[in-house]
Design an enzyme around this catalytic site. Structure first.
Site, PDB file in Angstrom:
ATOM      1  N   CYS A   4    -126.094  81.257  11.713  1.00  0.00           N
ATOM      2  CA  CYS A   4    -125.716  80.361  10.610  1.00  0.00           C
ATOM      3  C   CYS A   4    -125.022  79.120  11.191  1.00  0.00           C
ATOM      4  O   CYS A   4    -124.021  79.237  11.906  1.00  0.00           O
ATOM      5  CB  CYS A   4    -124.792  81.101   9.642  1.00  0.00           C
ATOM      6  SG  CYS A   4    -124.024  80.021   8.434  1.00  0.00           S
ATOM      7  N   CYS A   7    -121.374  78.884  10.233  1.00  0.00           N
ATOM      8  CA  CYS A   7    -120.566  79.862  10.982  1.00  0.00           C
ATOM      9  C   CYS A   7    -120.327  79.362  12.403  1.00  0.00           C
ATOM     10  O   CYS A   7    -119.224  79.514  12.944  1.00  0.00           O
ATOM     11  CB  CYS A   7    -121.248  81.226  11.007  1.00  0.00           C
ATOM     12  SG  CYS A   7    -121.149  82.112   9.440  1.00  0.00           S
ATOM     13  N   HIS A  46    -118.572  84.380   5.654  1.00  0.00           N
ATOM     14  CA  HIS A  46    -119.963  84.053   5.320  1.00  0.00           C
ATOM     15  C   HIS A  46    -120.329  84.632   3.955  1.00  0.00           C
ATOM     16  O   HIS A  46    -120.532  85.834   3.808  1.00  0.00           O
ATOM     17  CB  HIS A  46    -120.931  84.567   6.390  1.00  0.00           C
ATOM     18  CG  HIS A  46    -122.335  84.149   6.109  1.00  0.00           C
ATOM     19  ND1 HIS A  46    -122.897  82.997   6.626  1.00  0.00           N
ATOM     20  CD2 HIS A  46    -123.278  84.680   5.305  1.00  0.00           C
ATOM     21  CE1 HIS A  46    -124.110  82.851   6.160  1.00  0.00           C
ATOM     22  NE2 HIS A  46    -124.381  83.871   5.358  1.00  0.00           N
ATOM     23  N   ASN A  87    -125.119  73.509  -4.518  1.00  0.00           N
ATOM     24  CA  ASN A  87    -126.553  73.741  -4.651  1.00  0.00           C
ATOM     25  C   ASN A  87    -126.872  75.225  -4.539  1.00  0.00           C
ATOM     26  O   ASN A  87    -126.167  75.982  -3.854  1.00  0.00           O
ATOM     27  CB  ASN A  87    -127.309  72.981  -3.561  1.00  0.00           C
ATOM     28  CG  ASN A  87    -127.333  71.479  -3.803  1.00  0.00           C
ATOM     29  OD1 ASN A  87    -127.405  71.039  -4.949  1.00  0.00           O
ATOM     30  ND2 ASN A  87    -127.277  70.697  -2.748  1.00  0.00           N
ATOM     31  N   HIS A  96    -125.035  79.233   3.467  1.00  0.00           N
ATOM     32  CA  HIS A  96    -123.617  79.633   3.603  1.00  0.00           C
ATOM     33  C   HIS A  96    -122.908  78.814   2.528  1.00  0.00           C
ATOM     34  O   HIS A  96    -122.946  77.565   2.579  1.00  0.00           O
ATOM     35  CB  HIS A  96    -123.130  79.270   5.016  1.00  0.00           C
ATOM     36  CG  HIS A  96    -121.702  79.618   5.314  1.00  0.00           C
ATOM     37  ND1 HIS A  96    -121.306  80.290   6.456  1.00  0.00           N
ATOM     38  CD2 HIS A  96    -120.557  79.365   4.631  1.00  0.00           C
ATOM     39  CE1 HIS A  96    -119.992  80.432   6.457  1.00  0.00           C
ATOM     40  NE2 HIS A  96    -119.504  79.871   5.354  1.00  0.00           N
ATOM     41  N   HIS A  98    -121.132  76.463   0.179  1.00  0.00           N
ATOM     42  CA  HIS A  98    -120.363  75.245   0.459  1.00  0.00           C
ATOM     43  C   HIS A  98    -120.344  74.376  -0.775  1.00  0.00           C
ATOM     44  O   HIS A  98    -121.263  74.391  -1.592  1.00  0.00           O
ATOM     45  CB  HIS A  98    -120.941  74.486   1.657  1.00  0.00           C
ATOM     46  CG  HIS A  98    -122.402  74.189   1.550  1.00  0.00           C
ATOM     47  ND1 HIS A  98    -123.367  75.141   1.789  1.00  0.00           N
ATOM     48  CD2 HIS A  98    -123.058  73.064   1.201  1.00  0.00           C
ATOM     49  CE1 HIS A  98    -124.559  74.602   1.603  1.00  0.00           C
ATOM     50  NE2 HIS A  98    -124.402  73.347   1.240  1.00  0.00           N
TER      51      HIS A  98
HETATM   52  P1  DGP Z   1    -127.283  72.000   0.827  1.00  0.00           P
HETATM   53  O1  DGP Z   1    -128.609  71.349   0.600  1.00  0.00           O
HETATM   54  O2  DGP Z   1    -126.428  72.090  -0.437  1.00  0.00           O
HETATM   55  O3  DGP Z   1    -127.429  73.326   1.533  1.00  0.00           O
HETATM   56  O4  DGP Z   1    -126.476  71.020   1.809  1.00  0.00           O
HETATM   57  C1  DGP Z   1    -126.334  71.228   3.179  1.00  0.00           C
HETATM   58  C2  DGP Z   1    -125.630  70.024   3.736  1.00  0.00           C
HETATM   59  O5  DGP Z   1    -125.160  70.328   5.018  1.00  0.00           O
HETATM   60  C3  DGP Z   1    -126.519  68.795   3.889  1.00  0.00           C
HETATM   61  O6  DGP Z   1    -126.015  67.754   3.043  1.00  0.00           O
HETATM   62  C4  DGP Z   1    -126.431  68.417   5.351  1.00  0.00           C
HETATM   63  C5  DGP Z   1    -125.234  69.191   5.832  1.00  0.00           C
HETATM   64  N1  DGP Z   1    -125.326  69.653   7.207  1.00  0.00           N
HETATM   65  C6  DGP Z   1    -126.279  70.447   7.728  1.00  0.00           C
HETATM   66  N2  DGP Z   1    -126.036  70.671   9.040  1.00  0.00           N
HETATM   67  C7  DGP Z   1    -124.865  70.024   9.325  1.00  0.00           C
HETATM   68  C8  DGP Z   1    -124.109  69.885  10.532  1.00  0.00           C
HETATM   69  O7  DGP Z   1    -124.422  70.416  11.586  1.00  0.00           O
HETATM   70  N3  DGP Z   1    -122.985  69.130  10.440  1.00  0.00           N
HETATM   71  C9  DGP Z   1    -122.602  68.533   9.272  1.00  0.00           C
HETATM   72  N4  DGP Z   1    -121.486  67.797   9.287  1.00  0.00           N
HETATM   73  N5  DGP Z   1    -123.301  68.646   8.125  1.00  0.00           N
HETATM   74  C10 DGP Z   1    -124.424  69.382   8.164  1.00  0.00           C
END
Ligand code: DGP
Length: 110
Positions: A4, A7, A46, A87, A96, A98
């Site tokens: 993840c 994670c 998680h 979402n 995960h 958020h």
């Molecule tokens: P969702 O579609 O709700 O699962 O949004 C996931 C969000 O996570 C997306 O807006 C991009 C962000 N994201 C994915 N990988 C990373 C990362 O490695 N670092 C950061 N800062 N954000 C990330």
């Protein structure tokens, strides 16, 4: 969870500046911002997504909204536009739980 991405960030295997960290939560800027200010508030434990929330998470959920309020204040968003988005299903890309805090002008849908 071994694979993840959030994670790995929480375990500090991937370097990331945390805007907030406690025993239970972290917050950091989204890598691909959808608004002027786009923060992610992420529980350290998680939880896959909204559908995995149980009554055991009630204190955690209050903490999440307390941290969101703190980040709103720190980013001077009280009197600006802000939204909190979670979402699920096919709209959720990182499995995960958020919370997106989006402030100021939106650039695109999260
Ligand atoms: P969702 O579609 O709700 O699962 O949004 C996931 C969000 O996570 C997306 O807006 C991009 C962000 N994201 C994915 N990988 C990373 C990362 O490695 N670092 C950061 N800062 N954000 C990330």
């Amino acid at each position: 969870m071994d694979n993840c991405i959030f994670c790995k960030i929480i375990r500090k295997e991937i370097p990331k500046k945390f805007e907030y960290e406690s025993e239970t939560l972290v917050a950091f800027f989204d890598i691909n911002p959808s608004a002027d200010i786009h923060l992610l508030i992420v529980p350290k434990t998680h939880i896959g997504g909204v559908g995995d929330i149980t009554s055991e998470h009630s204190v955690l959920l209050i903490e999440i909204y307390q941290v969101i309020n703190k980040l709103v204040a720190e980013n001077n968003l009280e009197d600006d536009l802000y939204r909190v988005v979670v979402n699920g299903g096919k709209a959720q890309h990182v499995p995960h739980l958020h919370f997106h805090l989006l402030g100021g002008r939106w650039k695109k849908m999260v």
